[in-house]
Structures are given as C-alpha cells and as structure tokens.
Design a protein around this motif. Structure first.
Motif, PDB file in Angstrom:
ATOM      1  N   SER B  75       0.824  -1.210   0.000  1.00 45.29           N
ATOM      2  CA  SER B  75       0.000   0.000   0.000  1.00 45.29           C
ATOM      3  C   SER B  75       0.863   1.269   0.000  1.00 45.29           C
ATOM      4  N   TYR B  76       2.167   1.132   0.163  1.00 41.25           N
ATOM      5  CA  TYR B  76       3.093   2.267   0.268  1.00 41.25           C
ATOM      6  C   TYR B  76       2.808   3.137   1.481  1.00 41.25           C
ATOM      7  N   ASP B  77       2.046   2.624   2.418  1.00 45.00           N
ATOM      8  CA  ASP B  77       1.728   3.363   3.630  1.00 45.00           C
ATOM      9  C   ASP B  77       2.981   3.452   4.509  1.00 45.00           C
ATOM     10  N   ILE B  78       3.349   4.674   4.913  1.00 41.89           N
ATOM     11  CA  ILE B  78       4.511   4.836   5.785  1.00 41.89           C
ATOM     12  C   ILE B  78       4.046   4.706   7.224  1.00 41.89           C
ATOM     13  N   GLN B  79       4.477   3.616   7.882  1.00 44.02           N
ATOM     14  CA  GLN B  79       3.946   3.329   9.216  1.00 44.02           C
ATOM     15  C   GLN B  79       4.762   3.972  10.329  1.00 44.02           C
ATOM     16  N   ALA B  80       6.064   4.148  10.110  1.00 46.46           N
ATOM     17  CA  ALA B  80       6.886   4.735  11.169  1.00 46.46           C
ATOM     18  C   ALA B  80       8.170   5.295  10.563  1.00 46.46           C
ATOM     19  N   VAL B  81       8.668   6.360  11.173  1.00 45.42           N
ATOM     20  CA  VAL B  81       9.975   6.902  10.820  1.00 45.42           C
ATOM     21  C   VAL B  81      10.755   6.985  12.118  1.00 45.42           C
ATOM     22  N   TYR B  82      11.962   6.417  12.159  1.00 46.50           N
ATOM     23  CA  TYR B  82      12.705   6.361  13.409  1.00 46.50           C
ATOM     24  C   TYR B  82      14.195   6.457  13.120  1.00 46.50           C
ATOM     25  N   PRO B  83      14.988   6.863  14.115  1.00 48.86           N
ATOM     26  CA  PRO B  83      16.416   7.087  13.870  1.00 48.86           C
ATOM     27  C   PRO B  83      17.175   5.795  13.586  1.00 48.86           C
ATOM     28  N   THR B  84      18.292   5.911  12.878  1.00 46.18           N
ATOM     29  CA  THR B  84      19.133   4.741  12.659  1.00 46.18           C
ATOM     30  C   THR B  84      19.664   4.280  14.015  1.00 46.18           C
ATOM     31  N   GLY B  85      19.790   2.983  14.155  1.00 46.83           N
ATOM     32  CA  GLY B  85      20.278   2.442  15.418  1.00 46.83           C
ATOM     33  C   GLY B  85      19.165   2.084  16.382  1.00 46.83           C
ATOM     34  N   ALA B  86      17.984   2.685  16.184  1.00 50.07           N
ATOM     35  CA  ALA B  86      16.852   2.359  17.054  1.00 50.07           C
ATOM     36  C   ALA B  86      16.258   1.027  16.607  1.00 50.07           C
ATOM     37  N   PRO B  87      15.651   0.278  17.546  1.00 51.10           N
ATOM     38  CA  PRO B  87      15.050  -1.003  17.152  1.00 51.10           C
ATOM     39  C   PRO B  87      13.826  -0.782  16.261  1.00 51.10           C
ATOM     40  N   ARG B  88      13.526  -1.785  15.459  1.00 49.43           N
ATOM     41  CA  ARG B  88      12.375  -1.687  14.549  1.00 49.43           C
ATOM     42  C   ARG B  88      11.070  -1.630  15.350  1.00 49.43           C
ATOM     43  N   PRO B  89      10.245  -0.618  15.127  1.00 56.46           N
ATOM     44  CA  PRO B  89       8.970  -0.563  15.852  1.00 56.46           C
ATOM     45  C   PRO B  89       8.007  -1.605  15.325  1.00 56.46           C
ATOM     46  N   ASP B  90       7.005  -1.936  16.151  1.00 50.20           N
ATOM     47  CA  ASP B  90       5.991  -2.896  15.710  1.00 50.20           C
ATOM     48  C   ASP B  90       5.186  -2.277  14.578  1.00 50.20           C
ATOM     49  N   SER B  91       4.953  -3.059  13.541  1.00 48.33           N
ATOM     50  CA  SER B  91       4.163  -2.528  12.440  1.00 48.33           C
ATOM     51  C   SER B  91       2.693  -2.623  12.790  1.00 48.33           C
ATOM     52  N   ALA B  92       1.937  -1.618  12.336  1.00 49.78           N
ATOM     53  CA  ALA B  92       0.517  -1.567  12.660  1.00 49.78           C
ATOM     54  C   ALA B  92      -0.218  -2.749  12.039  1.00 49.78           C
ATOM     55  N   THR B  93       0.091  -2.998  10.779  1.00 49.41           N
ATOM     56  CA  THR B  93      -0.547  -4.118  10.092  1.00 49.41           C
ATOM     57  C   THR B  93       0.533  -4.926   9.401  1.00 49.41           C
ATOM     58  N   THR B  94       0.762  -6.133   9.898  1.00 47.55           N
ATOM     59  CA  THR B  94       1.773  -6.962   9.248  1.00 47.55           C
ATOM     60  C   THR B  94       1.188  -7.640   8.023  1.00 47.55           C
ATOM     61  N   THR B  95      -0.115  -7.927   8.086  1.00 45.60           N
ATOM     62  CA  THR B  95      -0.759  -8.514   6.912  1.00 45.60           C
ATOM     63  C   THR B  95      -1.395  -7.370   6.132  1.00 45.60           C
ATOM     64  N   SER B  96      -0.784  -7.036   5.023  1.00 44.99           N
ATOM     65  CA  SER B  96      -1.257  -5.880   4.287  1.00 44.99           C
ATOM     66  C   SER B  96      -2.415  -6.276   3.385  1.00 44.99           C
ATOM     67  N   ALA B  97      -3.156  -5.252   3.000  1.00 46.48           N
ATOM     68  CA  ALA B  97      -4.287  -5.485   2.102  1.00 46.48           C
ATOM     69  C   ALA B  97      -3.773  -5.912   0.738  1.00 46.48           C
ATOM     70  N   SER B  98      -4.535  -6.735   0.067  1.00 46.89           N
ATOM     71  CA  SER B  98      -4.139  -7.154  -1.275  1.00 46.89           C
ATOM     72  C   SER B  98      -4.287  -5.975  -2.216  1.00 46.89           C
ATOM     73  N   PRO B  99      -3.440  -5.908  -3.230  1.00 46.92           N
ATOM     74  CA  PRO B  99      -3.601  -4.836  -4.198  1.00 46.92           C
ATOM     75  C   PRO B  99      -4.964  -4.942  -4.869  1.00 46.92           C
ATOM     76  N   GLU B 100      -5.483  -3.790  -5.231  1.00 50.95           N
ATOM     77  CA  GLU B 100      -6.817  -3.779  -5.826  1.00 50.95           C
ATOM     78  C   GLU B 100      -6.844  -4.632  -7.090  1.00 50.95           C
ATOM     79  N   GLY B 101      -7.857  -5.413  -7.226  1.00 51.10           N
ATOM     80  CA  GLY B 101      -8.014  -6.216  -8.425  1.00 51.10           C
ATOM     81  C   GLY B 101      -7.268  -7.534  -8.382  1.00 51.10           C
ATOM     82  N   ALA B 102      -6.509  -7.767  -7.309  1.00 51.78           N
ATOM     83  CA  ALA B 102      -5.753  -9.019  -7.239  1.00 51.78           C
ATOM     84  C   ALA B 102      -6.700 -10.184  -6.996  1.00 51.78           C
ATOM     85  N   VAL B 103      -6.388 -11.302  -7.608  1.00 48.54           N
ATOM     86  CA  VAL B 103      -7.223 -12.490  -7.420  1.00 48.54           C
ATOM     87  C   VAL B 103      -6.914 -13.070  -6.048  1.00 48.54           C
TER      88      VAL B 103
END
Lengths: 216, 104
Positions: B75-103
């Motif tokens: 979806s190209y949704d930007i979920q978080a911006v954080y400094p280098t060296g910081a741990p990866r934040p939890d993503s809001a949605t790990t299972t992303s929506a299927s692209p429109e029109g996808a079977v």
C-alpha cells in the motif's frame, strides 16, 4: 616595518588584480536577466560573490557556542535563520550550517569573518570552510516571484506556511538549491555554481509569461 | 510520488530522498570468520516481504541525514519513521491489504 608595508600593498594589488578578472557563474546571463525582468511584476538578478562559509558543529557543544557567539547564534531547526547585522546563518542539517555574509566579509576583500570563525573553532570538533565559490545567489523579486518558483518547487510556498526570514534546502527546477525567503515578495535562490546557468535559464523561462508584453 | 516525513525537515517529496535498502542488516562481529556463502548472503541477500518493510532512506537534498522508515510494500503506507540504530517498531498491520483487483 617598511618591508611589511610593501608586502601589504603588493598583496592588496594582487587581490585587486584577482578580483578584476574573476567572473561569477551567471555573469554571462546578466543581459538576459535584465531583458527578462519586468519591474513591478517579477525581476531576476544575480548577487555575485557573497561570502559563504560552511560551518559544522554539533548543537549544545562548547564549540557550537563559541561559533554562535561570532555569528550571532546558530539555528536550531529546519528553516530557521540566525545571525546579526548582515551575517545570516542558514540551517542545512542538525549540525551543518551555511553562513552568508556580504562580499566584503571575505578575506580577499579585507574581511575577517573566516579568521574569526576559525579562531572560535580552534581545535574543537567541527569545521569552518570557505565555500564562497561553491554557490551563486539569484535574487527573485516581485509579486509574481512566488508563482515562478511554484512551477518547479514542491514546498508549500504560500505565505501562511513559508514565512519571510526562513530558508530551506530543497529542489527547484529538478536541481538541489537553497531557497531563502528574504521578504514577502523577495526570494534568494542559491544553486551550486555548476547549476547556475541551468537554473538562471530555467527561471527566465518560468518568468516569461509574466514579464512579456500582453498579447492583444 | 511518496510524501516522506523527514524527521528533521518534515514532509518532503520522494525526489529529495535516496533509498538505502533494507535496514537492520548487522555487520558481522568477525567478518574474517565468514565463509564465502555467508559473506555473499550478507552483501547481496535481502528480504523482499509483501507488507511492512524496514528500510533506510537519506534526505539527500535536504538535511543529508539518514533515517529508517517502516513502509508497506503493497500500500506504500509509511507506518513509522525512526532514527538509525533504534530497534524496529511494531508494524501496525503486518498482513497488508491485497492490491486492488488481485485475485484472492
């Protein structure tokens, strides 16, 4: 003493000779700028030879404080400008600044700004570098200046967002440049010297619809 | 065109940035101990997830600083911006929506 005086005089003569032969990056566009400008609508001119100094020092350190006391403060956030008198300090990054001063502040014209900053830096962690030849300065003024810039700059240039007395490093006409709003209807654009020809012609082209005679 | 929120400069056009590939690829403690396969995997092998992806970006025509960004590759949704060296934040949605029109 006599020897020192002679060497001073010859140094000054050399400097004057150097200044007489120097050319600014957009000097060949001088006439085109004059022809493409319309007083009271939009005007473009080059402000050549401004003294530009790259300053690097981490905020909050003693080195930064010493440098700030020479320049009249260092900006703390994107867009901010600090300075005193005719010296302005532009924010380029969290620890990177551009000092802009009149041409007379350069050591080749007898100015002492570089030496003052270098002695303030002393052996502290940071950098003071003469970048005067790195960029040139265009001055775009007039009620249509914003409309001209909006053709090639993705920043929000509306006065409610972009205030006079702020500057941003961004893209103008697809090239990186610093955009500095000096007044409500006046902007300074600082491209690198090698982009001066391109950006000068790009601005002239963008100005053309405002600065040409009305078609009956 | 992505509108990327630079941690120093605020939202700017994607054209002002450069991509730096996957974030959080640790440099080995003892590089000399790696065999050829492990070394090749360190250099060239990257994840290619469908969904949230932590990547490095640099604001090259602005503040010239690197930062990390958690972006959804679908979806190209930007979920978080954080400094280098910081741990990866939890993503809001790990299972992303299927692209429109996808079977499905």
């Amino acid at each position: 003493m006599a020897e020192t005086a002679t060497s001073h005089t010859s140094a000054r003569n050399h400097a004057e000779k150097d200044l007489a032969v120097r050319t600014s990056p957009a000097s060949h566009l001088l006439e085109a700028f004059a022809a493409g400008s319309l007083a009271g609508t939009v005007e473009l001119a080059e402000l050549p030879y401004l003294t530009l100094l790259g300053v690097r020092a981490a905020a909050g350190t003693e080195t930064a404080d010493r440098l700030a006391s020479v320049t009249g403060g260092l900006p703390a956030a994107s867009g901010e400008i600090r300075g005193s008198g005719e010296t302005s300090v532009l924010w380029l990054g969290p620890a990177e600044f551009l000092v802009v001063a009149p041409a007379e502040a350069h050591e080749s014209l007898g100015g002492a700004l570089i030496q003052a900053l270098q002695s303030a830096l002393a052996d502290g962690e940071g950098q003071v570098v003469d970048l005067s030849a790195n960029r040139t300065t265009f001055e775009l003024t007039g009620p249509r200046a914003r409309a001209v810039l909006e053709k090639g700059c993705s920043l929000d240039l509306h006065p409610r967002e972009f205030k006079a007395g702020t500057a941003f490093s961004t893209m103008i006409g697809n090239i990186p440049a610093i955009l500095w709003k000096t007044g409500e209807e006046s902007f300074r654009v600082l491209p690198r010297a090698s982009f001066a020809d391109f950006l000068g012609r790009w601005l002239l082209d963008a100005m053309r619809e405002y600065a040409s005679a009305e078609v009956p | 065109m992505l509108l990327i929120p630079c941690p120093n400069c605020g939202p700017r056009d994607e054209t002002e940035f450069h991509y730096g590939g996957q974030a959080h690829v640790p440099y080995p403690k003892d590089p000399a101990a790696l065999n050829d396969r492990e070394w090749a995997e360190l250099l060239f092998y990257r994840d290619n997830p469908k969904g949230a992806f932590a990547e490095r970006w640099v604001h090259s025509t602005g503040c010239r600083q690197w930062f990390n960004m958690l972006r959804d590759t679908v979806s190209y949704d930007i979920q978080a911006v954080y400094p280098t060296g910081a741990p990866r934040p939890d993503s809001a949605t790990t299972t992303s929506a299927s692209p429109e029109g996808a079977v499905q």
